[in-house]
Design a protein around this motif. Structure first.
Motif, PDB file in Angstrom:
ATOM      1  N   ASP A   1       2.091 -11.056   7.423  1.00 47.86           N
ATOM      2  CA  ASP A   1       1.039 -10.262   8.049  1.00 47.86           C
ATOM      3  C   ASP A   1       1.499  -9.580   9.330  1.00 47.86           C
ATOM      4  N   LEU A   2       2.165 -10.301  10.209  1.00 43.87           N
ATOM      5  CA  LEU A   2       2.593  -9.721  11.482  1.00 43.87           C
ATOM      6  C   LEU A   2       3.603  -8.599  11.272  1.00 43.87           C
ATOM      7  N   VAL A   3       4.516  -8.768  10.341  1.00 43.14           N
ATOM      8  CA  VAL A   3       5.527  -7.737  10.071  1.00 43.14           C
ATOM      9  C   VAL A   3       4.853  -6.488   9.493  1.00 43.14           C
ATOM     10  N   PHE A   4       3.906  -6.678   8.575  1.00 46.03           N
ATOM     11  CA  PHE A   4       3.178  -5.546   8.002  1.00 46.03           C
ATOM     12  C   PHE A   4       2.379  -4.823   9.091  1.00 46.03           C
ATOM     13  N   TYR A   5       1.704  -5.593   9.940  1.00 45.57           N
ATOM     14  CA  TYR A   5       0.969  -4.982  11.060  1.00 45.57           C
ATOM     15  C   TYR A   5       1.909  -4.181  11.958  1.00 45.57           C
TER      16      TYR A   5
ATOM     17  N   ARG B   1      -3.824  -4.415  17.259  1.00 50.03           N
ATOM     18  CA  ARG B   1      -4.028  -5.548  16.349  1.00 50.03           C
ATOM     19  C   ARG B   1      -5.512  -5.741  16.029  1.00 50.03           C
ATOM     20  N   GLY B   2      -6.376  -5.544  16.990  1.00 44.77           N
ATOM     21  CA  GLY B   2      -7.812  -5.703  16.761  1.00 44.77           C
ATOM     22  C   GLY B   2      -8.342  -4.705  15.745  1.00 44.77           C
ATOM     23  N   VAL B   3      -7.895  -3.467  15.832  1.00 43.79           N
ATOM     24  CA  VAL B   3      -8.307  -2.438  14.870  1.00 43.79           C
ATOM     25  C   VAL B   3      -7.791  -2.804  13.487  1.00 43.79           C
ATOM     26  N   TYR B   4      -6.516  -3.202  13.411  1.00 42.59           N
ATOM     27  CA  TYR B   4      -5.938  -3.608  12.124  1.00 42.59           C
ATOM     28  C   TYR B   4      -6.736  -4.766  11.511  1.00 42.59           C
ATOM     29  N   ASN B   5      -7.026  -5.782  12.307  1.00 41.73           N
ATOM     30  CA  ASN B   5      -7.765  -6.944  11.800  1.00 41.73           C
ATOM     31  C   ASN B   5      -9.173  -6.553  11.349  1.00 41.73           C
ATOM     32  N   THR B   6      -9.811  -5.661  12.080  1.00 44.27           N
ATOM     33  CA  THR B   6     -11.157  -5.201  11.698  1.00 44.27           C
ATOM     34  C   THR B   6     -11.115  -4.484  10.352  1.00 44.27           C
ATOM     35  N   ILE B   7     -10.130  -3.627  10.161  1.00 46.37           N
ATOM     36  CA  ILE B   7      -9.991  -2.897   8.895  1.00 46.37           C
ATOM     37  C   ILE B   7      -9.699  -3.868   7.753  1.00 46.37           C
TER      38      ILE B   7
ATOM     39  N   PHE C   1     -12.268  -4.582   4.394  1.00 53.07           N
ATOM     40  CA  PHE C   1     -11.963  -4.507   2.968  1.00 53.07           C
ATOM     41  C   PHE C   1     -12.105  -5.867   2.288  1.00 53.07           C
ATOM     42  N   TYR C   2     -11.797  -6.939   3.008  1.00 52.66           N
ATOM     43  CA  TYR C   2     -12.010  -8.285   2.448  1.00 52.66           C
ATOM     44  C   TYR C   2     -13.506  -8.509   2.196  1.00 52.66           C
ATOM     45  N   ASP C   3     -14.324  -8.193   3.177  1.00 47.50           N
ATOM     46  CA  ASP C   3     -15.776  -8.334   3.012  1.00 47.50           C
ATOM     47  C   ASP C   3     -16.310  -7.391   1.941  1.00 47.50           C
ATOM     48  N   TYR C   4     -15.635  -6.280   1.750  1.00 53.53           N
ATOM     49  CA  TYR C   4     -16.036  -5.304   0.733  1.00 53.53           C
ATOM     50  C   TYR C   4     -15.743  -5.817  -0.673  1.00 53.53           C
ATOM     51  N   GLY C   5     -14.896  -6.847  -0.759  1.00 55.74           N
ATOM     52  CA  GLY C   5     -14.616  -7.459  -2.053  1.00 55.74           C
ATOM     53  C   GLY C   5     -13.186  -7.365  -2.518  1.00 55.74           C
TER      54      GLY C   5
ATOM     55  N   ASN D   1      -7.423  -9.595  -3.102  1.00 53.68           N
ATOM     56  CA  ASN D   1      -5.970  -9.636  -3.234  1.00 53.68           C
ATOM     57  C   ASN D   1      -5.336  -8.885  -2.063  1.00 53.68           C
ATOM     58  N   ILE D   2      -4.413  -9.544  -1.369  1.00 52.68           N
ATOM     59  CA  ILE D   2      -3.806  -8.979  -0.163  1.00 52.68           C
ATOM     60  C   ILE D   2      -3.038  -7.693  -0.453  1.00 52.68           C
ATOM     61  N   VAL D   3      -2.374  -7.599  -1.595  1.00 52.02           N
ATOM     62  CA  VAL D   3      -1.612  -6.392  -1.928  1.00 52.02           C
ATOM     63  C   VAL D   3      -2.550  -5.206  -2.083  1.00 52.02           C
ATOM     64  N   TYR D   4      -3.639  -5.384  -2.807  1.00 51.43           N
ATOM     65  CA  TYR D   4      -4.599  -4.301  -2.978  1.00 51.43           C
ATOM     66  C   TYR D   4      -5.260  -3.934  -1.651  1.00 51.43           C
ATOM     67  N   ARG D   5      -5.559  -4.962  -0.841  1.00 52.13           N
ATOM     68  CA  ARG D   5      -6.186  -4.709   0.453  1.00 52.13           C
ATOM     69  C   ARG D   5      -5.249  -3.887   1.346  1.00 52.13           C
ATOM     70  N   ARG D   6      -3.973  -4.191   1.295  1.00 50.97           N
ATOM     71  CA  ARG D   6      -3.021  -3.426   2.100  1.00 50.97           C
ATOM     72  C   ARG D   6      -2.890  -1.990   1.600  1.00 50.97           C
ATOM     73  N   LEU D   7      -3.011  -1.794   0.308  1.00 48.75           N
ATOM     74  CA  LEU D   7      -3.026  -0.431  -0.219  1.00 48.75           C
ATOM     75  C   LEU D   7      -4.230   0.338   0.314  1.00 48.75           C
ATOM     76  N   TYR D   8      -5.388  -0.324   0.335  1.00 51.23           N
ATOM     77  CA  TYR D   8      -6.589   0.310   0.895  1.00 51.23           C
ATOM     78  C   TYR D   8      -6.415   0.591   2.383  1.00 51.23           C
ATOM     79  N   ILE D   9      -5.786  -0.320   3.104  1.00 45.93           N
ATOM     80  CA  ILE D   9      -5.553  -0.119   4.536  1.00 45.93           C
ATOM     81  C   ILE D   9      -4.680   1.109   4.754  1.00 45.93           C
TER      82      ILE D   9
END
Length: 118
Positions: free
Chosen positions: A30-34, A45-51, A55-59, A62-70
């Motif tokens: 996570d830290l390296v991706f951020y 970091r706060g903006v990244y965590n909020t985003i 997407f996690y709350d949106y459903g 999966n971390i890979v898909y969430r990172r694609l959305y990010i």
């Protein structure tokens, strides 16, 4: 004759392209991706965590898909910022992040929960 078939099978397994779920960049810690996102988009970091949490709350579980959305969201916001002026980095005003996230999800996700992606 059978030896050449085995060699061909071994060759095809060695040259197989990784799937999206096996993508090295999307599976970074996570830290390296951020840090990579921070270098490219200059978000804190706060903006990244909020985003990520949005997407996690949106459903998107999966971390890979969430990172694609990010990453898609960052491109979406970056494109919107370049229309209004030539800002080098993404900036959000008070309440601007939530507005942009709502606009992104409405535009690209048809405002539907993505509980099926796990």
């Amino acid at each position: 004759m059978q030896r050449s078939i085995l060699n061909l099978r071994d060759y095809s397994q060695q040259t197989r392209k990784p799937t999206l779920l096996e993508n090295e960049y999307l599976n970074l810690p996570d830290l390296v991706f951020y840090n990579k996102c921070n270098q490219q988009f200059r978000i804190n970091r706060g903006v990244y965590n909020t985003i990520d949490n949005w997407f996690y709350d949106y459903g998107v579980m999966n971390i890979v898909y969430r990172r694609l959305y990010i990453l898609a969201f960052f491109d979406f916001v970056k494109d919107k910022n370049s229309e209004s002026g030539s800002q080098k980095f993404i900036k959000f005003g008070q309440g601007g992040l939530t507005l942009k996230l709502k606009e992104f999800t409405t535009t690209y996700l048809n405002d539907k929960k993505l509980y099926s992606i796990k």
